[in-house]
Design an enzyme around this catalytic site. Structure first.
Site, PDB file in Angstrom:
ATOM      1  N   ASP A 150      -0.172  12.972   7.131  1.00 38.70           N
ATOM      2  CA  ASP A 150      -0.935  12.010   6.329  1.00 38.70           C
ATOM      3  C   ASP A 150      -0.861  12.376   4.855  1.00 38.70           C
ATOM      4  O   ASP A 150      -0.744  11.504   4.001  1.00 38.70           O
ATOM      5  CB  ASP A 150      -2.397  11.950   6.786  1.00 38.70           C
ATOM      6  CG  ASP A 150      -3.188  10.986   5.921  1.00 38.70           C
ATOM      7  OD1 ASP A 150      -2.790   9.807   5.858  1.00 38.70           O
ATOM      8  OD2 ASP A 150      -4.161  11.405   5.280  1.00 38.70           O
ATOM      9  N   ARG A 167       2.955   6.901  -0.442  1.00 40.74           N
ATOM     10  CA  ARG A 167       2.381   5.542  -0.523  1.00 40.74           C
ATOM     11  C   ARG A 167       1.841   5.301  -1.922  1.00 40.74           C
ATOM     12  O   ARG A 167       1.988   4.224  -2.485  1.00 40.74           O
ATOM     13  CB  ARG A 167       1.258   5.376   0.510  1.00 40.74           C
ATOM     14  CG  ARG A 167       1.769   5.197   1.927  1.00 40.74           C
ATOM     15  CD  ARG A 167       0.640   5.377   2.930  1.00 40.74           C
ATOM     16  NE  ARG A 167      -0.396   4.375   2.794  1.00 40.74           N
ATOM     17  CZ  ARG A 167      -1.643   4.518   3.242  1.00 40.74           C
ATOM     18  NH1 ARG A 167      -2.002   5.634   3.860  1.00 40.74           N
ATOM     19  NH2 ARG A 167      -2.522   3.565   3.098  1.00 40.74           N
ATOM     20  N   SER A 181      -3.767   6.356   8.874  1.00 39.29           N
ATOM     21  CA  SER A 181      -4.194   7.441   7.994  1.00 39.29           C
ATOM     22  C   SER A 181      -5.623   7.872   8.323  1.00 39.29           C
ATOM     23  O   SER A 181      -5.913   9.060   8.501  1.00 39.29           O
ATOM     24  CB  SER A 181      -4.091   6.956   6.540  1.00 39.29           C
ATOM     25  OG  SER A 181      -4.741   7.825   5.660  1.00 39.29           O
TER      26      SER A 181
HETATM   27  N1  URA Z   1      -8.593   6.291   3.318  1.00 34.25           N
HETATM   28  C1  URA Z   1      -7.702   7.064   3.971  1.00 34.25           C
HETATM   29  O1  URA Z   1      -8.034   8.123   4.485  1.00 34.25           O
HETATM   30  N2  URA Z   1      -6.430   6.616   4.040  1.00 34.25           N
HETATM   31  C2  URA Z   1      -6.020   5.465   3.504  1.00 34.25           C
HETATM   32  O2  URA Z   1      -4.876   5.139   3.641  1.00 34.25           O
HETATM   33  C3  URA Z   1      -6.966   4.679   2.814  1.00 34.25           C
HETATM   34  C4  URA Z   1      -8.258   5.115   2.738  1.00 34.25           C
END
Ligand code: URA
Length: 402
Positions: free
Chosen positions: A160, A167, A182
């Site tokens: 992540d 991202r 995520s």
């Molecule tokens: N919070 C997260 O943990 N991930 C995202 O992609 C957006 C908000």
């Protein structure tokens, strides 16, 4: 392999779960270039993903690192996650409240980014409070206190961290399947059974409208279910700040008021609703049991619950006054968040520091009457951003006749 994965995504062909898992494993092992990962993310953002694919992505991201194991600790394990808002200090109240009701809460939280506040920054305004504890200490606190709130360690869902950074660089953050995977991969790695999600919509939220928030909430529930997590998503408005305090130490003080049976009604009502325990939750806030768990958690994490909060030196408090009689029709959450940000309560980029003391306290909320010359908000500042904060708060408030 990567060329086939990219072709599949580009052409909207459903990818089998094992290929999604292989993509995540290769990305995490740094066997793919950033351009390849970025293209994959861009294709997902534009063409979407099926629920089955999103479940596979979530599980692969969870399995990219360590999954916390609480074997031997009795009781249900729950957590709550908010998509972020202004003045949102719910986690500070809900974790000890659930602990007082016998629920274990191994909460892993985030930091402020932009106008969205972060639970860890709020807690770090308490002198000594540590958000980076080792696993054996976390286990002891979960067992003895019932709740903790810490940051994400490097070995929890590392995929992540990598994907989120890319991202951010490729403008692919606002993709429902990517947001879903995520959020859920990190919660699954925490080892909880139930997750209550507060999906916010409005000017101070990431999702500006209810329709977008609904799509995200359904995706989180469906994918959570597919990944073996009991997810309840609630949609809550974020057009005005939650409670009256916005800013790190100020929000902790307001959360503490709620934990002692007081606090603003909108905050307490939301905490009770998210808790799923109605009258029992209200009783635990009033009878001192939630407050007692809060003090135990702060002490266990190295903080002193009674110590003066950080960042109070050299703070000035100035009031923004109403320029007419009337009723507050609007106190815009987005503008209030930007005002707090200008004062230094938030950060523009990960890694920057925040000021623990600065922020705002709303003296009037929507629906409340005010007379010309009476305060609308108190601005706690250290010089920086004072004029911008005043200008933003002036535009945040709309006072009308009715
Ligand atoms: N919070 C997260 O943990 N991930 C995202 O992609 C957006 C908000």
């Amino acid at each position: 392999m990567i060329h086939r994965w990219l072709e599949q995504r580009r052409d909207g062909v459903e990818q089998p779960p094992e290929e999604i898992a292989a993509f995540v494993a290769a990305a995490t092992a740094r066997e793919l270039t950033d351009a390849q990962i970025g293209a994959w993310l861009a294709f997902v953002t534009v063409r979407g993903m099926t629920a089955r694919e999103t479940v596979a992505l979530t599980l692969a991201m969870r399995d990219s690192g360590r999954v916390l194991d609480w074997e031997g600790i009795e009781g249900p394990r729950w957590d709550k996650h908010s998509t972020g808002g202004v003045g949102d200090k719910v986690s500070l109240v809900l974790a000890p409240l659930w602990a007082a009701l016998g629920i274990r809460v191994p909460m892993i939280s985030g930091r402020s980014l932009g106008i969205t506040g972060g639970t860890l920054d709020k807690l770090e305004s308490i002198p000594g409070f540590r958000t980076d504890l080792e696993a054996p200490r976390l286990r002891a606190i979960l067992s003895e206190v019932g709740c903790f709130i810490v940051g994400q360690s490097a070995d929890l869902a590392p995929a992540d961290r990598l994907l989120y950074a890319l991202r951010d660089e490729t403008q692919t953050v606002p993709s429902v399947p990517l947001i879903t995977a995520s959020i859920l991969s990190k919660k699954l790695a925490e080892g909880v059974e139930k997750l209550v999600l507060d999906v916010k919509y409005g000017s101070g939220a990431f999702m500006k409208d209810l329709a977008g928030a609904r799509v995200l909430a359904s995706s989180l529930e469906a994918v959570g279910g597919g990944a073996g997590l009991d997810v309840t998503a609630m949609l809550t408005p974020m057009d005005e700040p939650l409670g009256r305090a916005v800013g790190n130490a100020l929000e902790v003080a307001e959360a503490e008021a709620a934990l002692r049976g007081g606090g603003p009604d909108d905050l307490v009502d939301l905490v009770v609703r998210l808790s799923g325990h109605g009258d029992r939750a209200r009783a635990a806030l009033r009878d001192g049991s939630a407050w007692e768990r809060w003090c135990a958690m702060v002490l266990a994490q190295g903080g002193d619950p009674a110590a003066p909060r950080l960042g109070q030196d050299a703070l000035q408090c100035e009031e923004l006054l109403a320029d007419r009689d009337g009723v507050v029709a609007r106190c815009d959450a987005g503008e209030t968040g930007r005002a707090a940000f200008a004062l230094g309560a938030g950060r523009a980029r990960a890694g920057e520091s925040v000021h623990p003391g600065v922020g705002l306290v709303l003296r009037r909320k929507v629906g409340e009457a005010v007379r010309r010359g009476e305060p609308l908000a108190a601005v706690y500042h250290a010089g920086r951003g004072r004029d911008e904060a005043f200008a933003r708060m002036r535009s945040a408030f709309v006072v009308t006749d009715a």
